[in-house]
Motif scaffolding. Sequence first.
Motif, PDB file in Angstrom:
ATOM      1  N   ALA A   1     -32.375  -5.848   8.507  1.00 61.63           N
ATOM      2  CA  ALA A   1     -31.208  -6.589   8.982  1.00 61.63           C
ATOM      3  C   ALA A   1     -30.050  -6.368   8.010  1.00 61.63           C
ATOM      4  CB  ALA A   1     -31.502  -8.082   9.073  1.00 61.63           C
ATOM      5  N   VAL A   2     -28.882  -6.816   8.423  1.00 62.22           N
ATOM      6  CA  VAL A   2     -27.777  -6.973   7.482  1.00 62.22           C
ATOM      7  C   VAL A   2     -27.898  -8.371   6.895  1.00 62.22           C
ATOM      8  CG1 VAL A   2     -25.281  -7.007   7.170  1.00 62.22           C
ATOM      9  CG2 VAL A   2     -26.313  -5.395   8.787  1.00 62.22           C
ATOM     10  N   TYR A   3     -27.896  -8.442   5.569  1.00 63.31           N
ATOM     11  CA  TYR A   3     -28.044  -9.710   4.871  1.00 63.31           C
ATOM     12  C   TYR A   3     -26.675 -10.166   4.368  1.00 63.31           C
ATOM     13  CZ  TYR A   3     -33.093  -9.505   5.069  1.00 63.31           C
ATOM     14  OH  TYR A   3     -34.391  -9.493   5.520  1.00 63.31           O
ATOM     15  N   TYR A   4     -26.371 -11.438   4.632  1.00 65.57           N
ATOM     16  CA  TYR A   4     -25.075 -12.006   4.286  1.00 65.57           C
ATOM     17  C   TYR A   4     -25.244 -13.175   3.320  1.00 65.57           C
ATOM     18  CZ  TYR A   4     -23.354  -9.535   8.420  1.00 65.57           C
ATOM     19  OH  TYR A   4     -23.030  -8.574   9.354  1.00 65.57           O
ATOM     20  N   CYS A   5     -24.406 -13.191   2.321  1.00 62.48           N
ATOM     21  CA  CYS A   5     -24.311 -14.338   1.427  1.00 62.48           C
ATOM     22  C   CYS A   5     -23.387 -15.372   2.053  1.00 62.48           C
ATOM     23  CB  CYS A   5     -23.772 -13.871   0.082  1.00 62.48           C
ATOM     24  SG  CYS A   5     -23.671 -15.135  -1.177  1.00 62.48           S
ATOM     25  N   ASN A   6     -23.687 -16.634   1.822  1.00 65.95           N
ATOM     26  CA  ASN A   6     -22.906 -17.709   2.428  1.00 65.95           C
ATOM     27  C   ASN A   6     -22.759 -18.861   1.445  1.00 65.95           C
ATOM     28  OD1 ASN A   6     -23.147 -20.472   4.218  1.00 65.95           O
ATOM     29  ND2 ASN A   6     -21.899 -18.923   5.226  1.00 65.95           N
ATOM     30  N   ALA A   7     -21.646 -19.546   1.493  1.00 67.43           N
ATOM     31  CA  ALA A   7     -21.407 -20.690   0.614  1.00 67.43           C
ATOM     32  C   ALA A   7     -20.860 -21.859   1.408  1.00 67.43           C
ATOM     33  CB  ALA A   7     -20.425 -20.311  -0.487  1.00 67.43           C
ATOM     34  N   GLY A   8     -21.306 -23.035   1.012  1.00 65.68           N
ATOM     35  CA  GLY A   8     -20.796 -24.243   1.638  1.00 65.68           C
ATOM     36  C   GLY A   8     -21.748 -24.914   2.608  1.00 65.68           C
ATOM     37  N   LEU A   9     -23.024 -24.516   2.579  1.00 65.91           N
ATOM     38  CA  LEU A   9     -23.999 -25.199   3.443  1.00 65.91           C
ATOM     39  C   LEU A   9     -24.148 -26.662   3.016  1.00 65.91           C
ATOM     40  CD1 LEU A   9     -25.188 -22.128   2.721  1.00 65.91           C
ATOM     41  CD2 LEU A   9     -27.033 -22.928   4.186  1.00 65.91           C
ATOM     42  N   THR A  10     -24.675 -27.445   3.928  1.00 67.84           N
ATOM     43  CA  THR A  10     -25.156 -28.777   3.587  1.00 67.84           C
ATOM     44  C   THR A  10     -26.624 -28.651   3.229  1.00 67.84           C
ATOM     45  OG1 THR A  10     -23.595 -29.845   5.089  1.00 67.84           O
ATOM     46  CG2 THR A  10     -25.548 -31.114   4.440  1.00 67.84           C
ATOM     47  N   TYR A  11     -27.023 -29.235   2.096  1.00 69.98           N
ATOM     48  CA  TYR A  11     -28.399 -29.033   1.641  1.00 69.98           C
ATOM     49  C   TYR A  11     -29.395 -29.509   2.693  1.00 69.98           C
ATOM     50  CZ  TYR A  11     -32.479 -28.660  -1.241  1.00 69.98           C
ATOM     51  OH  TYR A  11     -33.715 -28.291  -1.721  1.00 69.98           O
ATOM     52  N   GLY A  12     -30.382 -28.658   2.977  1.00 67.67           N
ATOM     53  CA  GLY A  12     -31.398 -28.958   3.971  1.00 67.67           C
ATOM     54  C   GLY A  12     -31.079 -28.427   5.354  1.00 67.67           C
ATOM     55  N   SER A  13     -29.851 -28.045   5.568  1.00 66.73           N
ATOM     56  CA  SER A  13     -29.442 -27.527   6.866  1.00 66.73           C
ATOM     57  C   SER A  13     -29.570 -26.011   6.901  1.00 66.73           C
ATOM     58  CB  SER A  13     -27.996 -27.923   7.145  1.00 66.73           C
ATOM     59  OG  SER A  13     -27.513 -27.291   8.318  1.00 66.73           O
ATOM     60  N   THR A  14     -29.784 -25.486   8.094  1.00 64.41           N
ATOM     61  CA  THR A  14     -29.771 -24.034   8.293  1.00 64.41           C
ATOM     62  C   THR A  14     -28.479 -23.572   8.947  1.00 64.41           C
ATOM     63  OG1 THR A  14     -30.903 -24.258  10.421  1.00 64.41           O
ATOM     64  CG2 THR A  14     -32.288 -23.926   8.478  1.00 64.41           C
ATOM     65  N   TRP A  15     -27.537 -24.480   9.064  1.00 61.92           N
ATOM     66  CA  TRP A  15     -26.225 -24.150   9.607  1.00 61.92           C
ATOM     67  C   TRP A  15     -25.357 -23.602   8.485  1.00 61.92           C
ATOM     68  CZ3 TRP A  15     -25.191 -23.752  14.551  1.00 61.92           C
ATOM     69  CH2 TRP A  15     -23.871 -23.618  14.954  1.00 61.92           C
ATOM     70  N   PRO A  16     -24.678 -22.481   8.693  1.00 64.10           N
ATOM     71  CA  PRO A  16     -23.937 -21.867   7.592  1.00 64.10           C
ATOM     72  C   PRO A  16     -22.708 -22.645   7.158  1.00 64.10           C
ATOM     73  CG  PRO A  16     -23.488 -20.699   9.632  1.00 64.10           C
ATOM     74  CD  PRO A  16     -24.581 -21.688   9.940  1.00 64.10           C
ATOM     75  N   GLY A  17     -22.295 -22.391   5.895  1.00 61.44           N
ATOM     76  CA  GLY A  17     -21.019 -22.862   5.407  1.00 61.44           C
ATOM     77  C   GLY A  17     -19.906 -21.938   5.854  1.00 61.44           C
ATOM     78  N   ILE A  18     -18.720 -22.187   5.363  1.00 56.11           N
ATOM     79  CA  ILE A  18     -17.556 -21.476   5.901  1.00 56.11           C
ATOM     80  C   ILE A  18     -17.260 -20.158   5.201  1.00 56.11           C
ATOM     81  CG2 ILE A  18     -16.501 -23.616   6.686  1.00 56.11           C
ATOM     82  CD1 ILE A  18     -14.609 -23.431   4.274  1.00 56.11           C
ATOM     83  N   TYR A  19     -17.884 -19.907   4.051  1.00 54.21           N
ATOM     84  CA  TYR A  19     -17.575 -18.706   3.289  1.00 54.21           C
ATOM     85  C   TYR A  19     -18.670 -17.659   3.459  1.00 54.21           C
ATOM     86  CZ  TYR A  19     -14.307 -21.877   1.023  1.00 54.21           C
ATOM     87  OH  TYR A  19     -13.321 -22.794   0.776  1.00 54.21           O
ATOM     88  N   TRP A  20     -18.242 -16.425   3.741  1.00 59.87           N
ATOM     89  CA  TRP A  20     -19.181 -15.324   3.979  1.00 59.87           C
ATOM     90  C   TRP A  20     -18.841 -14.118   3.116  1.00 59.87           C
ATOM     91  CZ3 TRP A  20     -23.408 -15.851   6.958  1.00 59.87           C
ATOM     92  CH2 TRP A  20     -23.426 -16.845   7.942  1.00 59.87           C
ATOM     93  N   GLY A  21     -19.894 -13.404   2.718  1.00 59.49           N
ATOM     94  CA  GLY A  21     -19.694 -12.084   2.160  1.00 59.49           C
ATOM     95  C   GLY A  21     -19.626 -11.054   3.264  1.00 59.49           C
ATOM     96  N   GLN A  22     -19.488  -9.791   2.859  1.00 56.89           N
ATOM     97  CA  GLN A  22     -19.312  -8.729   3.841  1.00 56.89           C
ATOM     98  C   GLN A  22     -20.636  -8.198   4.380  1.00 56.89           C
ATOM     99  OE1 GLN A  22     -19.372  -8.236   0.623  1.00 56.89           O
ATOM    100  NE2 GLN A  22     -20.529  -6.341   0.305  1.00 56.89           N
ATOM    101  N   GLY A  23     -21.737  -8.525   3.725  1.00 55.16           N
ATOM    102  CA  GLY A  23     -23.049  -8.102   4.181  1.00 55.16           C
ATOM    103  C   GLY A  23     -23.553  -6.857   3.480  1.00 55.16           C
ATOM    104  N   THR A  24     -24.868  -6.747   3.385  1.00 55.37           N
ATOM    105  CA  THR A  24     -25.511  -5.559   2.822  1.00 55.37           C
ATOM    106  C   THR A  24     -26.737  -5.225   3.666  1.00 55.37           C
ATOM    107  OG1 THR A  24     -26.391  -4.563   0.783  1.00 55.37           O
ATOM    108  CG2 THR A  24     -26.923  -6.876   1.160  1.00 55.37           C
TER     109      THR A  24
END
Length: 121
Positions: free
Chosen positions: A92-115
């Motif tokens: 897959a393409v793996y993306y870094c993400n920032a700003g999640l709520t702890y315990g949630s699997t819903w992403p935060g608003i900040y994304w990397g470009q993917g690798t």
Amino acid sequence: QVQLVESGGGLVQAGGSLRLSCAGSGRTFSSYVMGWFRQAPEKEREFVAAIRWSDSSTYYANSVKGRFTISRDNAKNTVYLQMNSLKPEDTAVYYCNAGLTYGSTWPGIYWGQGTQVTVSS
């Protein structure tokens, strides 16, 4: 402006290992939950793992539990994803993400470009 830059993807044989890195800039992440998501071809983006920066508490998707480890380096403002015992279905393409709520699997608003991670059978 938050920036997330991933690195470390590549091609590996099944059973092998890779370590992904996500270098953050633009702010301190001490109050953030950071995570990794992935998206395989023709599939929706899915949660992989997350870490609470303040105390390094972690949680994982069931599909990677016991094989992947998320960690962070405070001095380098970097989050890692150590991936062991890789399977072709981890491709897959793996993306870094920032700003999640702890315990949630819903992403935060900040994304990397993917690798890209490709696991051959």
